[in-house]
Motif scaffolding. Structure first.
Motif, short mmCIF file in Angstrom:
data_model
loop_
_atom_site.label_atom_id
_atom_site.label_comp_id
_atom_site.label_asym_id
_atom_site.label_seq_id
_atom_site.Cartn_x
_atom_site.Cartn_y
_atom_site.Cartn_z
N LEU A 87 0.81 -1.21 0.00
CA LEU A 87 0.00 0.00 0.00
C LEU A 87 0.85 1.27 0.00
O LEU A 87 0.59 2.21 -0.76
CB LEU A 87 -0.88 -0.06 1.26
N LEU A 88 1.86 1.30 0.86
CA LEU A 88 2.57 2.55 1.12
C LEU A 88 4.03 2.54 0.67
O LEU A 88 4.75 3.51 0.90
CB LEU A 88 2.53 2.85 2.64
N GLY A 89 4.44 1.43 0.04
CA GLY A 89 5.85 1.30 -0.35
C GLY A 89 6.34 2.45 -1.20
O GLY A 89 7.51 2.84 -1.12
N GLY A 90 5.45 3.03 -1.99
CA GLY A 90 5.85 4.14 -2.86
C GLY A 90 5.88 5.48 -2.16
O GLY A 90 6.27 6.49 -2.76
N GLU A 91 5.46 5.54 -0.92
CA GLU A 91 5.45 6.82 -0.19
C GLU A 91 6.09 6.62 1.19
O GLU A 91 5.41 6.39 2.19
CB GLU A 91 4.01 7.34 -0.08
N VAL A 201 -7.58 17.36 1.19
CA VAL A 201 -6.69 17.44 2.36
C VAL A 201 -6.62 18.88 2.86
O VAL A 201 -6.67 19.14 4.08
CB VAL A 201 -5.30 16.87 2.00
N ALA A 202 -6.55 19.83 1.94
CA ALA A 202 -6.50 21.24 2.34
C ALA A 202 -7.77 21.64 3.11
O ALA A 202 -7.71 22.45 4.04
CB ALA A 202 -6.33 22.13 1.11
N ARG A 203 -8.89 21.05 2.73
CA ARG A 203 -10.14 21.35 3.45
C ARG A 203 -10.14 20.72 4.85
O ARG A 203 -10.72 21.26 5.78
CB ARG A 203 -11.35 20.79 2.69
N LEU A 204 -9.53 19.54 4.97
CA LEU A 204 -9.58 18.84 6.26
C LEU A 204 -8.65 19.45 7.30
O LEU A 204 -8.98 19.46 8.50
CB LEU A 204 -9.23 17.35 6.07
N LEU A 205 -7.50 19.94 6.84
CA LEU A 205 -6.47 20.35 7.81
C LEU A 205 -6.95 21.39 8.83
O LEU A 205 -6.69 21.21 10.04
CB LEU A 205 -5.22 20.82 7.07
N PRO A 206 -7.63 22.46 8.41
CA PRO A 206 -8.07 23.42 9.44
C PRO A 206 -9.01 22.80 10.46
O PRO A 206 -8.93 23.11 11.65
CB PRO A 206 -8.81 24.51 8.63
N HIS A 207 -9.87 21.88 10.03
CA HIS A 207 -10.78 21.22 10.98
C HIS A 207 -10.00 20.35 11.96
O HIS A 207 -10.37 20.23 13.13
CB HIS A 207 -11.78 20.33 10.22
N ALA A 208 -8.93 19.73 11.44
CA ALA A 208 -8.14 18.81 12.28
C ALA A 208 -7.46 19.55 13.43
O ALA A 208 -7.03 18.93 14.41
CB ALA A 208 -7.12 18.07 11.43
N GLU A 209 -7.36 20.87 13.32
CA GLU A 209 -6.77 21.64 14.44
C GLU A 209 -7.77 21.82 15.56
O GLU A 209 -7.40 22.11 16.69
CB GLU A 209 -6.33 23.02 13.94
N ARG A 210 -9.03 21.66 15.24
CA ARG A 210 -10.08 21.93 16.24
C ARG A 210 -10.56 20.68 16.97
O ARG A 210 -11.05 20.76 18.10
CB ARG A 210 -11.28 22.61 15.56
N ALA A 211 -10.47 19.53 16.32
CA ALA A 211 -11.01 18.31 16.94
C ALA A 211 -10.34 17.10 16.30
O ALA A 211 -9.81 17.20 15.19
CB ALA A 211 -12.53 18.24 16.70
N HIS A 232 -1.80 9.36 -5.61
CA HIS A 232 -2.23 10.50 -4.79
C HIS A 232 -1.67 10.46 -3.37
O HIS A 232 -1.88 11.39 -2.60
CB HIS A 232 -3.75 10.55 -4.74
N LEU A 233 -0.95 9.38 -3.01
CA LEU A 233 -0.50 9.26 -1.62
C LEU A 233 0.32 10.45 -1.13
O LEU A 233 0.16 10.88 0.02
CB LEU A 233 0.26 7.95 -1.40
N PRO A 234 1.21 11.02 -1.98
CA PRO A 234 1.96 12.19 -1.49
C PRO A 234 1.04 13.33 -1.02
O PRO A 234 1.41 14.10 -0.12
CB PRO A 234 2.78 12.63 -2.72
N GLU A 235 -0.15 13.41 -1.59
CA GLU A 235 -1.07 14.48 -1.19
C GLU A 235 -1.61 14.27 0.22
O GLU A 235 -2.13 15.19 0.84
CB GLU A 235 -2.26 14.57 -2.17
N LEU A 236 -1.48 13.03 0.73
CA LEU A 236 -1.99 12.74 2.07
C LEU A 236 -0.96 13.03 3.16
O LEU A 236 -1.29 13.09 4.35
CB LEU A 236 -2.44 11.27 2.17
N VAL A 237 0.29 13.21 2.74
CA VAL A 237 1.37 13.37 3.72
C VAL A 237 1.12 14.55 4.68
O VAL A 237 1.38 14.43 5.89
CB VAL A 237 2.74 13.49 3.00
N PRO A 238 0.59 15.70 4.21
CA PRO A 238 0.37 16.81 5.15
C PRO A 238 -0.55 16.47 6.32
O PRO A 238 -0.55 17.16 7.34
CB PRO A 238 -0.26 17.90 4.26
#
Ligand SMILES: Cc1ncc(COP(=O)(O)O)c(C=O)c1O
Length: 402
Positions: A87-91, A201-211, A232-238
């Motif tokens: 699954l993750l060998g490439g990232e 991911v950009a949409r989720l990150l601000p929410h992840a700071e709150r809860a 797309h896995l690199p996009e999940l790294v943040p």
């Protein structure tokens, strides 16, 4: 006297998809001409199960002791490593933080996510079109399902709706578990592009700071995606260290061994203490449900993932089955566009959903014509995985004219 507890007395007797499938199969056995697009297994154009021969051989040759012995509760370490590498060998940034637990198929992985990342009574969040057993899994675990409207009017993933739903969940229950089934979403057939993952991911990150917010990517159909499934896995790294990141991995479709019941829940957690606690919680859940998984199945899948010759053979065979399906998808797209059917972008995968305002009525009329599809809210789910190439014109015709 009824001994069953009151809350379980009105359970539906059968999964509706399996009932439709049974009816279609019975009519076919009687000699009716039937197109059965209900079931989620890949059939060849003669209607036989498409099975990777190398996977079948490895399962067959797995030793008696490997079947008979108990597997470790979390699964054999070699299996867990093999799945994470697959699954993750490439990232490497995700792989360096990952842990895994074996589960009976992807379903078991979804179950473990639900009970470990939501409290009882809380709801997981997913797309408005979703695989119905998400509800069953949640219900059985005394959790619920909430949804956000999946598509914008121009057919993209509706990130505004997602944003709003996440905010509402944080307000209402103080945590979020988001299920995204991608690529080859069941039931719509939609596969997100890499830029859509980045935007999500950009949409989720601000929410992840709150809860506490956890994203679970259900990758059950990854092997059938039109392009490389893990691009797309690199996009999940943040998300690492900010949001929870889980993957529900399944051997069912990947190795065409649905009945082997092999899967895994993979979690990416950079912080060591949290990683250890999560590992413990997942093993505890296994002990408290199925105890341990199918030992022979885990061994066979480990072989198929790690033995270079077997892996190469299985990969080559899978490519043949992927192409068989891709060919059907191309034919469907060509015919369905010509008939102006409305459905999401569909470039690979077992299913597609054709939008309609009268799904139940239309599905019933199609059944009268011997064409079986699954009515869902606002659409008909079409399992192209089970429809022979020669039947696609009649299927599309029934969808367009019934
Ligand atoms: C969307 C989705 N997720 C997960 C699964 C899990 O399948 P299994 O438990 O056989 O691995 C399926 C199977 O149909 C599915 O359609």
């Amino acid at each position: 006297m009824i001994h069953l507890i009151p809350s379980h007395r009105n359970r539906p007797s059968d999964d509706p998809i399996f009932s439709l499938h049974r009816e279609a199969t019975a009519r076919k056995a009687k000699g009716d001409r039937i197109i059965n697009a209900t079931i989620g297994v890949l059939l060849d154009d003669e209607g036989a199960l498409a099975v990777l021969p190398t996977a079948a051989r490895v399962v067959h040759e797995t030793k008696v002791d490997d079947w008979a012995a108990y597997a470790p509760i979390a699964g054999h370490p070699a299996f867990l490593q093999a799945v994470q590498n697959d699954l993750l060998g490439g990232e490497p940034r995700l792989r360096a933080t990952s842990i895994a637990v074996a589960t009976p198929g992807g379903s078991g992985a979804l179950r473990h996510a639900i009970v470990n990342f939501l409290e009882a009574g809380q709801a997981l969040l997913t797309t408005s079109y979703f695989w119905a057993p998400y509800s069953t899994l949640a219900d059985e675990a005394e959790r619920k399902v909430a949804t956000f409207s999946m598509f914008t009017s121009d057919g993209k993933l509706d990130l505004d709706a997602l944003d709003q739903a996440v905010a509402t969940q944080i307000q209402d229950q103080g945590r979020v578990l988001l299920f995204i089934n991608d690529p080859c979403h069941n039931p719509t057939g939609y596969s997100m592009h890499r830029d859509e993952w980045k935007a999500l991911v950009a949409r989720l990150l601000p929410h992840a700071e709150r809860a506490p917010l956890t994203l679970l990517v259900d990758v059950a159909y990854a092997a059938y995606s039109a392009g490389p499934p893990w691009d797309h896995l690199p996009e999940l790294v943040p998300l690492l260290g900010k949001a929870g990141l889980l993957f529900a991995w399944s051997a069912s479709k990947t190795f065409t061994h649905y009945g082997l019941r092999v899967g895994a829940l993979v979690a990416c957690i950079p912080e060591e203490k949290e990683r250890a606690a999560t590992d413990n919680a997942l093993s505890y859940s296994s002990r408290g449900t199925w105890s341990n998984c199918n030992a022979g199945g885990l061994r066979a899948i480990t072989q198929l993932l790690t033995d270079p010759a077997l892996k190469a053979a299985a990969d080559a065979e899978r490519e043949v089955t992927r192409k068989l399906l891709a060919h059907r998808v191309n034919i469907f797209n060509e015919l369905a566009h010509a008939k102006n059917l409305r459905y999401p972008r569909y470039d690979g995968g077992f299913f597609v959903s054709v939008f309609t305002d009268e799904a139940a009525e239309k599905a019933a009329r199609m059944r009268d014509r011997g064409v079986y599809v699954v009515p869902i809210r606002g659409a008909l789910r079409v399992g192209l995985c089970a429809v022979a190439e020669q039947d696609i014109p009649a299927l599309v015709d029934a969808l367009a004219t019934t």
